[in-house]
Enzyme design. Structure first.
Site, PDB file in Angstrom:
ATOM      1  N   ASP A  35       0.825  -1.325   0.070  1.00  0.00           N
ATOM      2  CA  ASP A  35      -0.108  -0.173  -0.127  1.00  0.00           C
ATOM      3  C   ASP A  35       1.014   1.248  -0.117  1.00  0.00           C
ATOM      4  O   ASP A  35       0.798   2.047   0.870  1.00  0.00           O
ATOM      5  CB  ASP A  35      -1.024   0.111   1.163  1.00  0.00           C
ATOM      6  CG  ASP A  35      -2.009  -1.136   1.312  1.00  0.00           C
ATOM      7  OD1 ASP A  35      -2.162  -1.625   0.092  1.00  0.00           O
ATOM      8  OD2 ASP A  35      -2.074  -1.642   2.349  1.00  0.00           O
ATOM      9  N   GLU A 211     -11.334  -0.756  -4.589  1.00  0.00           N
ATOM     10  CA  GLU A 211     -10.694  -0.086  -3.338  1.00  0.00           C
ATOM     11  C   GLU A 211      -9.496   0.811  -3.528  1.00  0.00           C
ATOM     12  O   GLU A 211      -9.099   0.857  -4.728  1.00  0.00           O
ATOM     13  CB  GLU A 211     -10.393  -0.940  -2.326  1.00  0.00           C
ATOM     14  CG  GLU A 211      -9.304  -1.957  -2.680  1.00  0.00           C
ATOM     15  CD  GLU A 211      -9.192  -3.091  -1.648  1.00  0.00           C
ATOM     16  OE1 GLU A 211      -9.840  -3.473  -0.794  1.00  0.00           O
ATOM     17  OE2 GLU A 211      -8.036  -4.018  -2.092  1.00  0.00           O
TER      18      GLU A 211
END
Length: 321
Positions: A35, A211
């Site tokens: 991430d 997402e």
């Protein structure tokens, strides 16, 4: 013996990186990271990451904290270690999901996703908090003393993990926006203090959206980049708009499936005249979907502002001169 062999392999990868003078993907080899959220501050790239510590046989994530790295050449990365964890938030429990740090008015605001304890403010589920510091590497502390977004504030998705993956964008007029969400994309305006909502929560569903949103502006055009379900596993897709409030027009795929991971996650910056696209895969030895690694490659635009598909490489980017 297996542990020693793994260590030897990682050392070899690091040696190749230095000797070749190129970044080599993945760029972080001493631990599993995910991430990516890059930020340019004072001509230095600061990279905020998750940290995967799940076992080789695990079937779910274990992400105890967030790390910070920095670079001035896009090849060599300084590791500042674990600079924040869910334990820094009295209301939080669970893992350290995707997060992003930005700078404003002399402060660094780190927007994080984790899970909320069952208490008077929430019955649990995913939540978004904000940490603040005077320096890009901390120390950071909870800026509010409670979550900025709780699961009860959004009701369009009927499960408890939709309020994850925050990203913040500050427009040219100074208005800040927070985007987030799994299953649907949600956004709010933020007040100048960066820790309070300035209006209602808005919800929409870009084509194929899953997402991991990332929002930025280039030459008057707004970009919403996200992990999408054009195919499975995830790819990176995007929309554009003439306003950060939409409407958003779907533009296509930026990045195809990554090596050995069913998720990927975007982070985009301009640095020394080039555009860099950060993402994660599972390419390190013993890596996988729950043991991911951050990579970076160049990203290019067409004359009309659309984005060319990113070519994933092993060699990585050249050093900045």
């Amino acid at each position: 013996m297996k542990k020693q062999l793994k260590t030897y392999i990682l050392i070899l990868i690091a040696m190749v990186t230095v000797e070749s003078g190129r970044a080599q993907n993945p760029i972080i080899t001493k631990l599993f990271t995910a991430d990516p959220a890059p930020m340019v501050y004072h001509d230095t790239v600061f990279l905020y990451t998750g940290h995967d510590t799940a076992s080789v046989t695990a079937t779910n994530y274990h992400m105890p904290d967030w790390h910070v790295f920095s670079s001035t050449d896009m090849v060599h990365w300084k590791d500042y270690g674990a600079c924040l964890s869910p334990k820094n938030f009295s209301w939080a429990t669970g893992d350290a999901y995707a997060a992003q740090c930005i700078y404003r008015n002399g402060k660094f605001y780190w927007y994080v996703a984790t899970f909320h304890k069952k208490d008077k403010n929430s019955n649990g589920g995913a939540a978004i908090g904000v940490a603040v510091s005077d320096r890009p590497t901390g120390p950071f502390k909870d800026a509010i003393g409670k979550a900025l977004i709780t699961n009860e504030m959004t009701t369009d998705m009927k499960y408890g993990w939709d309020d994850i993956d925050p990203t913040v964008f500050i427009d040219d007029d100074g208005q800040a926006y927070l985007f987030w969400g799994n299953g649907s994309c949600k956004w709010i305006k933020l007040k100048d203090n960066m820790i309070e909502a300035d209006g209602p929560i808005h919800t929409f569903k870009p084509k194929h959206y899953i997402e991991g949103p990332w929002v930025y502006k280039r030459k008057g055009l707004y970009y919403l980049v996200y992990a999408g379900a054009g195919t499975k596993p995830e790819m990176i897709e995007y929309c554009t708009a003439e306003s950060p409030e939409g409407p958003w027009t779907y533009r296509g795929i930026i990045e195809g499936n990554v090596e050995n991971s069913f998720t990927t996650h975007p982070g985009i910056i301009d640095y020394h005249g080039k555009t860099y696209f950060f993402y994660h895969n599972g390419a390190l030895p013993t890596g996988g979907s729950y043991r991911r690694s951050i990579c970076v490659d160049y990203m290019y635009y067409n004359p009309d502002g659309t984005i060319k598909k990113v070519i994933q490489t092993k060699k990585g980017v050249k050093p900045v001169k």
